[in-house]
Design a protein around this motif. Structure first.
Motif, mmCIF file in Angstrom:
data_model
loop_
_atom_site.group_PDB
_atom_site.id
_atom_site.type_symbol
_atom_site.label_atom_id
_atom_site.label_comp_id
_atom_site.label_asym_id
_atom_site.label_seq_id
_atom_site.Cartn_x
_atom_site.Cartn_y
_atom_site.Cartn_z
ATOM 1 N N ARG A 1 -48.319 -13.696 19.937
ATOM 2 C CA ARG A 1 -48.305 -13.303 21.346
ATOM 3 C C ARG A 1 -47.608 -11.954 21.515
ATOM 4 O O ARG A 1 -46.901 -11.475 20.622
ATOM 5 C CB ARG A 1 -47.597 -14.366 22.177
ATOM 6 N N LYS A 2 -47.820 -11.387 22.676
ATOM 7 C CA LYS A 2 -47.214 -10.093 22.977
ATOM 8 C C LYS A 2 -45.706 -10.188 23.159
ATOM 9 O O LYS A 2 -45.005 -9.166 23.108
ATOM 10 C CB LYS A 2 -47.854 -9.488 24.237
ATOM 11 N N ASN A 3 -45.191 -11.383 23.374
ATOM 12 C CA ASN A 3 -43.733 -11.557 23.490
ATOM 13 C C ASN A 3 -43.086 -11.838 22.129
ATOM 14 O O ASN A 3 -41.957 -12.307 22.052
ATOM 15 C CB ASN A 3 -43.403 -12.680 24.467
ATOM 16 N N ASP B 1 -52.454 -12.562 26.899
ATOM 17 C CA ASP B 1 -51.111 -12.580 26.320
ATOM 18 C C ASP B 1 -51.123 -12.508 24.801
ATOM 19 O O ASP B 1 -50.060 -12.476 24.169
ATOM 20 C CB ASP B 1 -50.360 -13.848 26.750
#
Length: 262
Positions: free
Chosen positions: A199-201, A238
């Motif tokens: 994920r982008k996080n 995401d």
């Protein structure tokens, strides 16, 4: 109704009754199912008799038919065969109204012979409708061509320059997250692999694991590709990348091919 009324079926079918007797018999026919049924069975027989000459009819003298009625019948057949056949048609139509219809075979027998047949409509043959060919031929190298299915979602292709593993992925946004369909080729074995969503996080999720046999997939030994389906709860927007990894016996993972820039 007297018994004589039931004896006039043959005479009526042959058209030898005088107008008064014919009218009386038609009134009787409207309420007598037995006479109507007998009249139906005589329709094809009378059609055949219309083609027999007077000499052949003389053989009927051996039966119990009334001689006077036989003479009248012979005269009527020779004098007016057409009137006889038309009366049969009208009689059959009357029976249809009263008793629900006569068989089509009996009616056809009346109209057969020297009368001109009514042409019957033939079924219309419809040519199968085929869709026009595509203006552009499909790419034979497209993994979705030739397998009879169309993958859902956006297609992403990637080849790892170091391992040589090639993948085609289809990503489709769903209410529950993201659906992932993929094909892998140039994947040697034996080995254990896994599919990881990053994920982008910066968090990651393993969404599938599998074993590769010694012949691998999409190799010289086994030319068939590996096809997999998986899903993740992460929305498509995401996801930063999706990676196929190889896992050794110690649990250490190394990337085989990555699809990024989603």
């Amino acid at each position: 109704m007297s018994r004589a009324d039931h004896m006039d079926v043959a005479a009526y079918a042959l058209g030898v009754l005088d107008p008064q007797d014919a009218e009386r018999f038609e009134e009787h026919l409207a309420t007598c199912w037995a006479c109507a049924a007998e009249l139906e069975t005589m329709v094809p027989v009378v059609g055949l008799l219309s083609g027999i000459d007077g000499e052949a009819m003389a053989a009927l003298e051996q039966t119990h038919t009334d001689p006077a009625l036989l003479d009248r019948t012979l005269m009527a057949v020779r004098r007016d065969r057409r009137r006889t056949r038309m009366r049969q048609v009208f009689a059959a139509a009357a029976a249809v109204v009263v008793f629900g219809g006569l068989s089509g075979v009996g009616i056809a027998g009346v109209l057969d012979g020297d009368e001109k047949r009514v042409p019957q409509a033939e079924p219309t043959l419809t040519a199968p409708i085929t869709a026009p060919p595509n203006s552009e031929p499909p790419d034979p190298n497209d993994p979705g061509v030739g397998n009879g299915t169309e993958q859902e979602g956006d297609q992403h292709n990637a080849v790892d320059p170091g391992t040589g593993v090639k993948t085609t992925m289809w990503l489709a946004a769903k209410e529950y997250g993201t659906q992932i369909d993929l094909q892998l080729t140039r994947l040697p074995g034996p080995r254990t692999c896994r599919l990881v969503v990053v994920r982008k996080n910066a968090t990651s999720e393993v969404v599938s694991t599998w074993s590769v046999p010694g012949g691998g997939y999409g190799t010289n030994t086994n030319q068939l590709p590996l096809e997999l389906s998986a899903s993740t709860s992460a929305p498509l927007k995401d996801i930063e990348k999706i990676q196929v990894q190889s896992v050794d016996v110690n649990g250490v993972a190394s990337p085989l091919v990555t699809v990024a820039d989603l």
